[in-house]
Design a protein around this motif. Structure first.
Motif, PDB file in Angstrom:
ATOM      1  N   ASN A  73       0.820  -1.210   0.000  1.00 44.31           N
ATOM      2  CA  ASN A  73       0.000   0.000   0.000  1.00 44.31           C
ATOM      3  C   ASN A  73       0.858   1.265   0.000  1.00 44.31           C
ATOM      4  OD1 ASN A  73      -2.662  -1.156   0.039  1.00 44.31           O
ATOM      5  ND2 ASN A  73      -2.295  -1.770   2.148  1.00 44.31           N
ATOM      6  N   GLY A  74       1.985   1.204   0.701  1.00 43.81           N
ATOM      7  CA  GLY A  74       2.888   2.348   0.699  1.00 43.81           C
ATOM      8  C   GLY A  74       3.464   2.605  -0.685  1.00 43.81           C
ATOM      9  N   ALA A  75       3.843   1.521  -1.388  1.00 42.51           N
ATOM     10  CA  ALA A  75       4.384   1.670  -2.741  1.00 42.51           C
ATOM     11  C   ALA A  75       3.335   2.217  -3.702  1.00 42.51           C
ATOM     12  CB  ALA A  75       4.904   0.318  -3.237  1.00 42.51           C
ATOM     13  N   THR A  76       2.098   1.736  -3.576  1.00 40.64           N
ATOM     14  CA  THR A  76       1.020   2.215  -4.440  1.00 40.64           C
ATOM     15  C   THR A  76       0.748   3.697  -4.189  1.00 40.64           C
ATOM     16  OG1 THR A  76       0.010   0.013  -4.379  1.00 40.64           O
ATOM     17  CG2 THR A  76      -1.351   1.808  -5.194  1.00 40.64           C
ATOM     18  N   ALA A  77       0.720   4.099  -2.913  1.00 42.40           N
ATOM     19  CA  ALA A  77       0.515   5.507  -2.578  1.00 42.40           C
ATOM     20  C   ALA A  77       1.624   6.368  -3.174  1.00 42.40           C
ATOM     21  CB  ALA A  77       0.473   5.684  -1.062  1.00 42.40           C
ATOM     22  N   LEU A 108      -4.346   9.192  -0.848  1.00 40.97           N
ATOM     23  CA  LEU A 108      -4.705   9.193   0.567  1.00 40.97           C
ATOM     24  C   LEU A 108      -5.305   7.862   1.004  1.00 40.97           C
ATOM     25  CD1 LEU A 108      -6.211  12.778   0.892  1.00 40.97           C
ATOM     26  CD2 LEU A 108      -3.992  11.971   1.733  1.00 40.97           C
ATOM     27  N   HIS A 109      -6.086   7.242   0.103  1.00 41.47           N
ATOM     28  CA  HIS A 109      -6.697   5.955   0.432  1.00 41.47           C
ATOM     29  C   HIS A 109      -5.618   4.891   0.648  1.00 41.47           C
ATOM     30  CE1 HIS A 109     -10.744   3.751  -0.084  1.00 41.47           C
ATOM     31  NE2 HIS A 109      -9.946   3.045   0.693  1.00 41.47           N
ATOM     32  N   MET A 110      -4.649   4.841  -0.256  1.00 38.17           N
ATOM     33  CA  MET A 110      -3.580   3.852  -0.131  1.00 38.17           C
ATOM     34  C   MET A 110      -2.699   4.133   1.087  1.00 38.17           C
ATOM     35  SD  MET A 110      -3.974   1.582  -2.346  1.00 38.17           S
ATOM     36  CE  MET A 110      -5.316   1.458  -3.518  1.00 38.17           C
ATOM     37  N   LEU A 111      -2.514   5.407   1.394  1.00 34.88           N
ATOM     38  CA  LEU A 111      -1.735   5.770   2.576  1.00 34.88           C
ATOM     39  C   LEU A 111      -2.475   5.314   3.833  1.00 34.88           C
ATOM     40  CD1 LEU A 111       0.994   7.259   2.773  1.00 34.88           C
ATOM     41  CD2 LEU A 111      -0.288   9.315   3.357  1.00 34.88           C
ATOM     42  N   ALA A 112      -3.800   5.506   3.825  1.00 38.46           N
ATOM     43  CA  ALA A 112      -4.604   5.048   4.961  1.00 38.46           C
ATOM     44  C   ALA A 112      -4.552   3.527   5.084  1.00 38.46           C
ATOM     45  CB  ALA A 112      -6.048   5.514   4.795  1.00 38.46           C
ATOM     46  N   ASP A 113      -4.553   2.831   3.935  1.00 43.01           N
ATOM     47  CA  ASP A 113      -4.470   1.369   3.959  1.00 43.01           C
ATOM     48  C   ASP A 113      -3.168   0.903   4.597  1.00 43.01           C
ATOM     49  OD1 ASP A 113      -6.885   1.232   2.758  1.00 43.01           O
ATOM     50  OD2 ASP A 113      -6.144   0.729   0.769  1.00 43.01           O
ATOM     51  N   ALA A 114      -2.089   1.617   4.298  1.00 43.10           N
ATOM     52  CA  ALA A 114      -0.806   1.262   4.905  1.00 43.10           C
ATOM     53  C   ALA A 114      -0.889   1.407   6.434  1.00 43.10           C
ATOM     54  CB  ALA A 114       0.304   2.155   4.348  1.00 43.10           C
ATOM     55  N   ALA A 115      -1.584   2.458   6.883  1.00 43.38           N
ATOM     56  CA  ALA A 115      -1.745   2.665   8.320  1.00 43.38           C
ATOM     57  C   ALA A 115      -2.606   1.567   8.943  1.00 43.38           C
ATOM     58  CB  ALA A 115      -2.379   4.036   8.577  1.00 43.38           C
ATOM     59  N   ILE A 116      -3.656   1.152   8.210  1.00 40.11           N
ATOM     60  CA  ILE A 116      -4.521   0.080   8.709  1.00 40.11           C
ATOM     61  C   ILE A 116      -3.739  -1.226   8.819  1.00 40.11           C
ATOM     62  CG2 ILE A 116      -6.518  -1.362   8.129  1.00 40.11           C
ATOM     63  CD1 ILE A 116      -7.773   1.169   6.907  1.00 40.11           C
ATOM     64  N   SER A 117      -2.929  -1.518   7.807  1.00 42.04           N
ATOM     65  CA  SER A 117      -2.099  -2.726   7.857  1.00 42.04           C
ATOM     66  C   SER A 117      -1.160  -2.679   9.057  1.00 42.04           C
ATOM     67  CB  SER A 117      -1.294  -2.871   6.554  1.00 42.04           C
ATOM     68  OG  SER A 117      -2.141  -3.159   5.463  1.00 42.04           O
TER      69      SER A 117
END
Length: 305
Positions: free
Chosen positions: A138-142, A160-169
């Motif tokens: 998710n970090g790479a995608t962001a 922002l969505h992908m960044l949030a996904d990285a945080a959720i992971s």
């Protein structure tokens, strides 16, 4: 009565930005692969947190497909039937994304509640390791969308969505470690409920905004009274009526207005000045102005108010 139009410079449109097709393609491959991995390990480890994150990432895959499709459609030229082009598809994509995500969240929440009531063993180490992979993906995608986040709200949304996904992971990884440390399996479904609540909060806002856009509501950041005052301040304008401002797409704003000018039109230079002020002061990049002398208004006895 005369109709005069002034439209935004096409170079100002969001779809004139860099082509993010490659970023969408890579993001889809990475996230699709990760969803498969999360589902497999989530089932094997008995982790609803992993399954919750997998459900969210699946919605991301569908969301990327819709966003990529609407991004491509928005770049197509207008036709005789679709005279504005397909820019509105970006609004439909946002609406469908929100609805899909809400359905997924309902299923995830139900499963998590059942696990809270009846906790099952969880392989904490496996959960943490898989979640760490999610942070990287998710970090790479962001990062791939980062360069366009300042110019296109759709690209910024994906970033922002992908960044949030990285945080959720990262949250899932922490829950796995806590399960490993404390031996309390209930931490895992509780974490998934926290994830659901977090995602629901953002999704509800997206749903409300996309519905408002679909109904041609005035954009929330637009001060309609301020726009009217801007038009009234134009030389020779005595009255403004039939003023409408709405989203043509998630990145472009349109306006139509009737300006009553008793002394008649001031020509193309006047219209160019009005458009420039609307674009610079209110971010309205597609304006259609109708000039009236007021004679028709008096004839109808309504003052065009």
């Amino acid at each position: 009565m005369t109709h005069q139009h002034t439209h935004g410079d096409p170079h100002l449109h969001s779809h004139a930005q860099a082509d993010f097709g490659r970023a969408f393609a890579i993001g889809l491959v990475l996230n699709t692969g990760f969803v498969i991995v999360e589902v497999a390990y989530g089932l094997a480890a008995g982790s609803t947190a992993l399954l919750a994150d997998a459900g969210h990432n699946l919605s991301d895959v569908l969301g990327l497909v819709l966003a990529w499709g609407s991004f491509s459609l928005a770049r197509r030229a207008p036709t005789d039937r679709f005279t504005y082009g397909y820019r509105g598809s970006t609004i439909l994509a946002a609406l469908f994304n929100a609805l899909l995500l809400l359905v997924a969240l309902g299923g995830i929440a139900l499963e998590a509640v059942q696990k809270v009531l009846d906790p099952a063993p969880v392989a904490g180490a496996t959960v943490s390791l898989v979640a760490l992979v999610g942070i990287a993906i998710n970090g790479a995608t962001a990062w791939m969308f980062a360069r366009g986040r300042r110019h296109d709200i759709n690209i910024r949304g994906a970033y922002l969505h992908m960044l949030a996904d990285a945080a959720i992971s990262a949250g899932v990884a922490v829950s796995g470690l806590l399960v490993l440390w404390t031996g309390k399996a209930v931490i895992d479904p509780v974490t998934s409920l926290v994830i659901v609540a977090y995602i629901f909060w953002g999704t509800w806002g997206l749903l409300r905004q996309s519905v408002a856009m679909s109904l041609s509501a005035v954009p929330t950041h637009i001060d309609l009274a301020g726009v009217e005052a801007e038009l009234l301040a134009s030389p020779g304008v005595a009255k403004v009526h039939d003023l409408h401002v709405w989203h043509m797409s998630t990145t472009e704003i349109a306006l139509t207005a009737h300006l009553v000018m008793p002394d008649g039109s001031k020509g193309d230079a006047f219209l160019s000045d009005v458009h420039e002020r609307l674009a610079n002061n209110h971010a309205i990049n597609h304006a259609t102005i109708q000039i009236e002398t007021g004679a028709d208004c008096a004839a109808h006895g309504n003052g065009c108010g």
